[in-house]
Design an enzyme around this catalytic site. Structure first.
Site, PDB file in Angstrom:
ATOM      1  N   LYS A  98       0.961  -1.100  -0.256  1.00 46.08           N
ATOM      2  CA  LYS A  98       0.195   0.331  -0.202  1.00 46.08           C
ATOM      3  C   LYS A  98       1.447   1.358   0.386  1.00 46.08           C
ATOM      4  O   LYS A  98       0.761   2.433   0.835  1.00 46.08           O
ATOM      5  CB  LYS A  98      -0.963   0.037   1.309  1.00 46.08           C
ATOM      6  N   ARG A  99       2.037   1.529  -1.161  1.00 48.25           N
ATOM      7  CA  ARG A  99       2.482   2.433  -0.584  1.00 48.25           C
ATOM      8  C   ARG A  99       2.372   3.694  -1.937  1.00 48.25           C
ATOM      9  O   ARG A  99       1.277   3.026  -2.593  1.00 48.25           O
ATOM     10  CB  ARG A  99       3.910   2.276  -1.787  1.00 48.25           C
TER      11      ARG A  99
END
EC number: 4.1.1.23
Length: 280
Positions: A98-99
């Site tokens: 989930k960057r």
């Protein structure tokens, strides 16, 4: 060697192995349930067992990077090995990291997970677009170059998500719908499936007000422990149900550490999902 685009590889994997993604989520309570210590040895044993049980038969494995990163460099080394062994056995790996950031920092995140010679190279990466969809441009570009994909948080299953995702823009469209529209544009004209997908929770109920036909995959958490069932998928996803990649983590992993029990649980979920998708 240039990889075939992620969307094409995913479509084939789901058709051949069944539409199922199994999470690799070695959180402390699950390690304890397996009779393992919450340490590097426990992490390594857990990860190795899941990969051994699943990688030669499920379409997608999704390691949650945070559960590895909490052990520092040794945990990241275990993650690298898990990714390598899972891909070698034929599973596609979606790195659940989930960057999300801007500019050179987003580019660095992309290089970590999407550059083909990176030790953490994964077939796809989860990303957060809430610094603006355009902030993901470095990841989109590198994914295209590498034959990888992205899963963009659009309509997530956590109740807090609506605070942002349901916010209405000046043009009358809410933020979640805007993300879906961006992804549809990325995937336009791609066959048999685009490589840029959305994360859409299977627990959200009726989504008929959203156009989920983005010509890309829909990663759907929430099956099993979070309350959604395979039978819910046609109602939630409608005409896009064939492109759904249902994610099951605890519903499968709680059957470990026995490899046979893990495989049997995954096979049950895969068959139930296949039946539901076909019926839908």
């Amino acid at each position: 060697m240039t990889l075939e685009p992620f969307g094409a590889r995913l479509r084939r994997a789901m058709d051949e192995r069944g539409p199922l993604c199994v999470g690799i989520d070695p959180h402390a309570s699950l390690l304890s349930e397996w009779g393992l210590n919450d340490d590097i040895a426990g992490l390594e044993r857990f990860s190795r067992t899941v990969v051994e049980a699943m990688a030669d038969r499920v379409a997608v494995l999704k390691p949650q990077s945070a559960f590895f990163e909490r052990f520092g460099s040794r945990g990241v080394a275990v993650l690298e090995k898990s990714v390598e062994e899972a891909r070698a056995a034929g599973a596609l790996v979606v790195m659940d990291a989930k960057r999300g950031d801007i500019g050179s920092t987003m580019a660095a995140y992309a290089e970590t997970f999407l550059r083909k010679d990176s030790p953490l190279f994964s077939d796809a990466l989860t990303v957060s677009p809430y610094l603006g969809y355009g902030s993901l441009s470095p990841a989109v570009a590198l994914a295209r170059e590498s034959g990888a994909g992205l899963f963009v948080l659009a309509l997530t299953s956590n109740p807090e998500g609506g605070e942002v995702q349901h916010a209405v823009r000046a043009d009358g469209r809410n933020v979640g719908a805007t993300m879906l529209a961006h992804l549809a544009a990325e995937n336009e004209g791609e066959e048999p499936l685009g490589s840029f997908g959305a994360v859409v929770g299977a627990t959200l109920g009726d989504l008929s007000s959203y156009d989920l036909r983005i010509n890309g995959p829909l990663l759907a958490p929430g099956i099993g422990a979070q309350g959604a069932t395979p039978a819910d998928l046609p109602r939630v996803f409608g005409a896009a149900v064939r492109n759904v990649v249902p994610n099951v983590s605890r519903g499968v992993l709680r059957h470990g550490p026995d490899v046979g029990a893990l495989r049997a649980a995954a096979e049950r979920f895969a068959e139930e999902i296949r039946a539901a998708v076909t019926a839908g």
